[in-house]
Design an enzyme around this catalytic site. Structure first.
Site, PDB file in Angstrom:
ATOM      1  N   ASN A   8       0.839  -1.211   0.000  1.00  9.10           N
ATOM      2  CA  ASN A   8       0.000   0.000   0.000  1.00  9.10           C
ATOM      3  C   ASN A   8       0.864   1.247   0.000  1.00  9.10           C
ATOM      4  O   ASN A   8       0.351   2.354   0.102  1.00  9.10           O
ATOM      5  CB  ASN A   8      -0.915   0.012   1.235  1.00  9.10           C
ATOM      6  N   ASN A  11       5.204   5.094  -2.493  1.00  7.15           N
ATOM      7  CA  ASN A  11       6.613   5.426  -2.726  1.00  7.15           C
ATOM      8  C   ASN A  11       7.402   4.203  -3.178  1.00  7.15           C
ATOM      9  O   ASN A  11       8.265   4.278  -4.039  1.00  7.15           O
ATOM     10  CB  ASN A  11       7.252   6.016  -1.461  1.00  7.15           C
ATOM     11  N   LYS A  12       7.094   3.043  -2.553  1.00  4.14           N
ATOM     12  CA  LYS A  12       7.761   1.792  -2.950  1.00  4.14           C
ATOM     13  C   LYS A  12       7.424   1.465  -4.406  1.00  4.14           C
ATOM     14  O   LYS A  12       8.289   1.073  -5.180  1.00  4.14           O
ATOM     15  CB  LYS A  12       7.273   0.635  -2.073  1.00  4.14           C
ATOM     16  N   ASP A  68       8.738  -9.548   2.203  1.00  6.85           N
ATOM     17  CA  ASP A  68       8.721  -9.470   3.661  1.00  6.85           C
ATOM     18  C   ASP A  68      10.176  -9.284   4.093  1.00  6.85           C
ATOM     19  O   ASP A  68      11.086  -9.821   3.465  1.00  6.85           O
ATOM     20  CB  ASP A  68       8.123 -10.728   4.297  1.00  6.85           C
ATOM     21  N   TYR A 150      13.928   0.168  11.919  1.00  5.03           N
ATOM     22  CA  TYR A 150      15.151   0.083  12.726  1.00  5.03           C
ATOM     23  C   TYR A 150      16.308   0.906  12.140  1.00  5.03           C
ATOM     24  O   TYR A 150      17.428   0.832  12.630  1.00  5.03           O
ATOM     25  CB  TYR A 150      15.602  -1.378  12.849  1.00  5.03           C
ATOM     26  N   ASP A 151      16.065   1.676  11.087  1.00  2.00           N
ATOM     27  CA  ASP A 151      17.131   2.402  10.384  1.00  2.00           C
ATOM     28  C   ASP A 151      18.054   3.218  11.304  1.00  2.00           C
ATOM     29  O   ASP A 151      19.266   3.226  11.097  1.00  2.00           O
ATOM     30  CB  ASP A 151      16.562   3.309   9.293  1.00  2.00           C
ATOM     31  N   LYS A 171      20.877   4.566   0.473  1.00  2.00           N
ATOM     32  CA  LYS A 171      20.395   3.365   1.160  1.00  2.00           C
ATOM     33  C   LYS A 171      19.945   2.297   0.156  1.00  2.00           C
ATOM     34  O   LYS A 171      20.275   1.121   0.298  1.00  2.00           O
ATOM     35  CB  LYS A 171      19.249   3.732   2.109  1.00  2.00           C
TER      36      LYS A 171
END
Length: 193
Positions: A8, A11-12, A68, A150-151, A171
């Site tokens: 959803n 941006n991805k 995932d 967790y970045d 990244k």
């Protein structure tokens, strides 16, 4: 060719679309009117990716890929792994997850960790799996404001900055998800463009 990315996050989708040849049109779950909550009930990252991709293909009939991701800490035998998003329990959020992980690792010397992404592609009745790994370590405290999850406490191998101190372009070149997506894109370009 039409292909659904089981996410959803617009941006991805935009990010992956830029990487694909223009013969492949990418759709999000919203684009196909899928507003279902797809439960991630498997005990592995691969299992959850397969489950999500299968759900979309079976219910909506589209070629689809799903991913995932988990953070695997060596001294915790690979935990939180598949449970990374809900490591601290409910309410699940990044802040609580980071606090719990830093607390658990407080007196532990070995802070080696890796992010791992699994992608399952359902295409024309066949299933293909792709994986990306980014090795690094868990910092002792948060560094940086960018990114998510967790970045701020993950420093990739060979760098002196956390993921949260990098631009998204920096990244994506080295990240687990970036590596897995690149494998998927190369496969699609080679076989379907």
């Amino acid at each position: 060719m039409k292909l659904v990315f089981a996410t959803n996050n617009p941006n991805k989708v935009a990010e992956v679309q830029k990487m694909l040849s223009n013969t492949i049109e990418l759709f999000s779950l919203k684009d196909i009117n899928c507003f279902d909550e797809i439960e991630e009930t498997e005990s592995t990252l691969e299992g959850n990716a397969k489950l999500k991709a299968a759900y979309i293909t079976q219910k909506f009939g589209y070629n689809c890929f799903a991913d995932d991701t988990g953070l695997e800490v060596e001294s915790l035998n690979g935990k939180p792994g598949v449970y990374s998003a809900r490591f601290a329990g409910e309410p699940s959020n990044s802040e609580n997850n980071m606090k719990k992980l830093l607390s658990v690792l407080k007196d532990i010397e070995n802070r080696k960790a890796q992010f791992r992404t699994s992608i399952c592609l359902n295409l024309d009745g066949k299933k293909f799996l792709f994986e990306g790994v980014c090795k690094g370590e868990i910092l002792k405290e948060k560094q940086g404001k960018k990114g998510f999850g967790y970045d701020p406490i993950f420093k990739p191998e060979g760098f002196n900055r956390s993921f949260a101190e990098m631009t998204s372009q920096e990244k994506n070149k080295i990240s687990h998800r970036g590596i897995a997506i690149q494998k998927l894109v190369s496969f699609l370009d080679k076989n379907y463009s």
